[in-house]
Scaffold this motif. Structure first.
Motif, PDB file in Angstrom:
ATOM      1  N   ASP A 229       3.020  17.489  32.638  1.00 25.87           N
ATOM      2  CA  ASP A 229       2.091  17.733  33.739  1.00 25.87           C
ATOM      3  C   ASP A 229       1.258  18.972  33.434  1.00 25.87           C
ATOM      4  O   ASP A 229       1.263  19.481  32.310  1.00 25.87           O
ATOM      5  N   SER A 230       0.544  19.472  34.440  1.00 23.12           N
ATOM      6  CA  SER A 230      -0.370  20.589  34.216  1.00 23.12           C
ATOM      7  C   SER A 230       0.348  21.883  33.863  1.00 23.12           C
ATOM      8  O   SER A 230      -0.262  22.808  33.327  1.00 23.12           O
ATOM      9  N   THR A 231       1.661  21.955  34.171  1.00 24.57           N
ATOM     10  CA  THR A 231       2.417  23.171  33.846  1.00 24.57           C
ATOM     11  C   THR A 231       3.055  23.101  32.462  1.00 24.57           C
ATOM     12  O   THR A 231       3.658  24.077  32.015  1.00 24.57           O
ATOM     13  N   SER A 232       2.950  21.946  31.804  1.00 22.00           N
ATOM     14  CA  SER A 232       3.590  21.759  30.508  1.00 22.00           C
ATOM     15  C   SER A 232       2.721  22.321  29.387  1.00 22.00           C
ATOM     16  O   SER A 232       1.502  22.456  29.525  1.00 22.00           O
ATOM     17  N   LEU A 233       3.370  22.596  28.276  1.00 20.71           N
ATOM     18  CA  LEU A 233       2.635  23.087  27.117  1.00 20.71           C
ATOM     19  C   LEU A 233       1.896  21.940  26.436  1.00 20.71           C
ATOM     20  O   LEU A 233       0.707  22.033  26.138  1.00 20.71           O
ATOM     21  N   ASN A 234       2.585  20.827  26.202  1.00 23.67           N
ATOM     22  CA  ASN A 234       1.946  19.654  25.594  1.00 23.67           C
ATOM     23  C   ASN A 234       1.130  18.896  26.644  1.00 23.67           C
ATOM     24  O   ASN A 234       1.338  19.056  27.849  1.00 23.67           O
ATOM     25  N   SER A 235       0.236  18.050  26.177  1.00 19.76           N
ATOM     26  CA  SER A 235      -0.402  17.066  27.042  1.00 19.76           C
ATOM     27  C   SER A 235       0.106  15.693  26.636  1.00 19.76           C
ATOM     28  O   SER A 235       0.659  15.518  25.545  1.00 19.76           O
ATOM     29  N   ASN A 236      -0.056  14.709  27.494  1.00 23.52           N
ATOM     30  CA  ASN A 236       0.347  13.352  27.148  1.00 23.52           C
ATOM     31  C   ASN A 236      -0.606  12.746  26.131  1.00 23.52           C
ATOM     32  O   ASN A 236      -1.745  13.178  25.988  1.00 23.52           O
ATOM     33  N   GLY A 237      -0.111  11.724  25.449  1.00 23.57           N
ATOM     34  CA  GLY A 237      -0.893  11.101  24.389  1.00 23.57           C
ATOM     35  C   GLY A 237      -0.080  11.061  23.119  1.00 23.57           C
ATOM     36  O   GLY A 237       1.154  11.189  23.140  1.00 23.57           O
ATOM     37  N   TRP A 265       2.142  14.531  10.732  1.00 25.15           N
ATOM     38  CA  TRP A 265       0.932  15.087  11.301  1.00 25.15           C
ATOM     39  C   TRP A 265       1.060  15.164  12.816  1.00 25.15           C
ATOM     40  O   TRP A 265       1.651  14.287  13.442  1.00 25.15           O
ATOM     41  N   ALA A 266       0.473  16.206  13.432  1.00 28.97           N
ATOM     42  CA  ALA A 266       0.496  16.359  14.884  1.00 28.97           C
ATOM     43  C   ALA A 266      -0.580  15.494  15.520  1.00 28.97           C
ATOM     44  O   ALA A 266      -1.673  15.322  14.968  1.00 28.97           O
ATOM     45  N   GLY A 267      -0.276  14.934  16.701  1.00 31.21           N
ATOM     46  CA  GLY A 267      -1.241  14.162  17.468  1.00 31.21           C
ATOM     47  C   GLY A 267      -1.966  15.028  18.473  1.00 31.21           C
ATOM     48  O   GLY A 267      -1.751  16.240  18.559  1.00 31.21           O
ATOM     49  N   ASN A 268      -2.823  14.396  19.282  1.00 28.76           N
ATOM     50  CA  ASN A 268      -3.629  15.167  20.236  1.00 28.76           C
ATOM     51  C   ASN A 268      -2.785  15.866  21.283  1.00 28.76           C
ATOM     52  O   ASN A 268      -3.127  16.961  21.744  1.00 28.76           O
ATOM     53  N   GLY A 269      -1.648  15.255  21.677  1.00 28.04           N
ATOM     54  CA  GLY A 269      -0.785  15.892  22.657  1.00 28.04           C
ATOM     55  C   GLY A 269      -0.157  17.166  22.143  1.00 28.04           C
ATOM     56  O   GLY A 269       0.015  18.137  22.887  1.00 28.04           O
ATOM     57  N   ALA A 270       0.185  17.189  20.852  1.00 24.16           N
ATOM     58  CA  ALA A 270       0.767  18.379  20.245  1.00 24.16           C
ATOM     59  C   ALA A 270      -0.300  19.433  19.951  1.00 24.16           C
ATOM     60  O   ALA A 270      -0.061  20.638  20.109  1.00 24.16           O
ATOM     61  N   ILE A 271      -1.476  18.995  19.528  1.00 27.26           N
ATOM     62  CA  ILE A 271      -2.564  19.938  19.242  1.00 27.26           C
ATOM     63  C   ILE A 271      -2.987  20.677  20.511  1.00 27.26           C
ATOM     64  O   ILE A 271      -3.323  21.868  20.480  1.00 27.26           O
ATOM     65  N   ALA A 272      -2.925  19.973  21.662  1.00 28.44           N
ATOM     66  CA  ALA A 272      -3.267  20.622  22.933  1.00 28.44           C
ATOM     67  C   ALA A 272      -2.343  21.788  23.234  1.00 28.44           C
ATOM     68  O   ALA A 272      -2.756  22.766  23.864  1.00 28.44           O
ATOM     69  N   THR A 280      -0.201  28.830  17.150  1.00 24.30           N
ATOM     70  CA  THR A 280       0.328  27.607  16.549  1.00 24.30           C
ATOM     71  C   THR A 280       1.725  27.316  17.096  1.00 24.30           C
ATOM     72  O   THR A 280       2.634  28.134  16.964  1.00 24.30           O
ATOM     73  N   VAL A 281       1.880  26.159  17.741  1.00 26.89           N
ATOM     74  CA  VAL A 281       3.171  25.761  18.294  1.00 26.89           C
ATOM     75  C   VAL A 281       3.830  24.717  17.391  1.00 26.89           C
ATOM     76  O   VAL A 281       5.012  24.821  17.064  1.00 26.89           O
ATOM     77  N   TYR A 282       3.056  23.697  16.982  1.00 21.29           N
ATOM     78  CA  TYR A 282       3.564  22.630  16.132  1.00 21.29           C
ATOM     79  C   TYR A 282       2.755  22.594  14.822  1.00 21.29           C
ATOM     80  O   TYR A 282       1.560  22.884  14.816  1.00 21.29           O
ATOM     81  N   ARG A 283       3.425  22.232  13.748  1.00 22.32           N
ATOM     82  CA  ARG A 283       2.745  22.118  12.464  1.00 22.32           C
ATOM     83  C   ARG A 283       1.917  20.834  12.445  1.00 22.32           C
ATOM     84  O   ARG A 283       2.432  19.754  12.726  1.00 22.32           O
ATOM     85  N   ASN A 284       0.645  20.972  12.095  1.00 21.62           N
ATOM     86  CA  ASN A 284      -0.245  19.827  12.077  1.00 21.62           C
ATOM     87  C   ASN A 284      -0.063  18.989  10.831  1.00 21.62           C
ATOM     88  O   ASN A 284      -0.409  17.809  10.813  1.00 21.62           O
TER      89      ASN A 284
END
Length: 297
Positions: A229-237, A265-272, A280-284
């Motif tokens: 949700d809006s309080t999470s670090l990641n976004s859905n996807g 590779w990281a997806g859009n949810g992880a890149i967000a 940098t939170v996740y390795r792309n």
């Protein structure tokens, strides 16, 4: 069990290891006799901790020792009870098991389910999965207050889910050009303490190198919806993609050793997550390699 069946089982174990990441996935053992029981114990080494298609940038999650046991008890009419336990020890955290630690907690996973073999090509499994610690525990944004010892409490870094696994072997069509081609899909609904959907899909191909060894190449996609949700670090996807190579080698009737390598590779949810955290939170892109040894009885 014939040698070809043993080689196929070895390949299936290797594939499940690379596809499942930190999840428990029970391979379909080469037996359909009611009352028969099969189990596998495995242990190994992985350079990176991978969960939900994500690889944390923090190096404290490197150098993981996974230990797992899975089993299948066959019932009538192509039904089976399946289950498994997995423990991912992140060696850098010195067995820290609570969320107050600066390092990510070791991850423990339990799965219990009912499997149905619909035909030689299609197998489905419906089950309950419990996860404590690891990335799923860290993603639990509902944890508040002081840590306590209540097992089923939202203060705990844990997750409770229903999972539905589908395995399809295209080679069972009888078409020689499709032999070795397979697909695996997991639908997961998490009910506590986060809630929402996770999806995993993998397409792979297995070919024999010799009577005792095989090569398995696979591609995997992981995504979520309604989980963050809006309080999470990641976004859905899309959370991550991976390409995997496994080389299961049958060293005896019961023992299989499998070296493997993956690129993630990281997806859009992880890149967000990196954009929201402004770091940098996740390795792309990263490479994971390791080896596992399994004993089937």
């Amino acid at each position: 069990m014939k040698r070809s069946a043993l080689t196929s089982l070895a390949a299936a174990l290797a594939v499940m290891g690379s596809i499942a990441s930190a999840d428990v996935v029970v391979p379909a053992y080469c037996t359909a006799k009611p009352g028969a029981f099969k189990a596998t114990v495995s242990a190994g080494y992985e350079a990176k901790y991978i969960s939900r298609g994500l690889v944390l940038a923090d190096s404290s999650t490197d150098n993981v020792i996974p230990i797992e046991i899975t089993g299948q008890y066959n019932l009538q009419d192509n039904f089976a009870i399946v289950g498994g336990l997995r423990y991912d020890w992140m060696t850098a955290n010195s067995f820290e098991h609570h969320r107050d630690s600066s390092a990510l907690c070791d991850e423990g996973t339990f799965l219990l389910g009912l499997r149905k073999g619909w035909n030689p090509a299609l197998t489905t499994t419906l089950g309950y999965q419990f996860v404590h610690g690891g990335l799923p525990g860290a993603l639990n944004t509902h944890r508040k207050g002081k840590r306590n010892s209540v097992i089923f409490d939202s203060n705990q870094p844990e997750e409770h889910s229903l999972v539905f696994d589908v395995h399809y072997d295209f080679g069972q069509f009888g078409n020689k050009s499709l032999k070795g081609l397979f697909a695996d899909v997991r639908l997961q609904y998490t009910a506590q303490w986060m809630s929402g959907w996770w999806y995993e899909a993998a397409l792979g191909y297995k070919f024999d190198l010799c009577p005792h060894a095989a090569a398995v190449v696979s591609a995997k996609w992981t995504a979520s919806s309604g989980y963050f949700d809006s309080t999470s670090l990641n976004s859905n996807g899309t959370q991550g993609f991976s390409l995997n190579l496994d080389l299961p080698c049958k060293v005896s009737q019961h023992v299989t050793v499998t070296p493997f390598v993956s690129t993630i590779w990281a997806g859009n949810g992880a890149i967000a997550a990196g954009k929201r955290a402004e770091e940098t939170v996740y390795r792309n892109f990263t490479v994971n390699l390791g080896v596992s040894a399994s004993y089937t009885f």
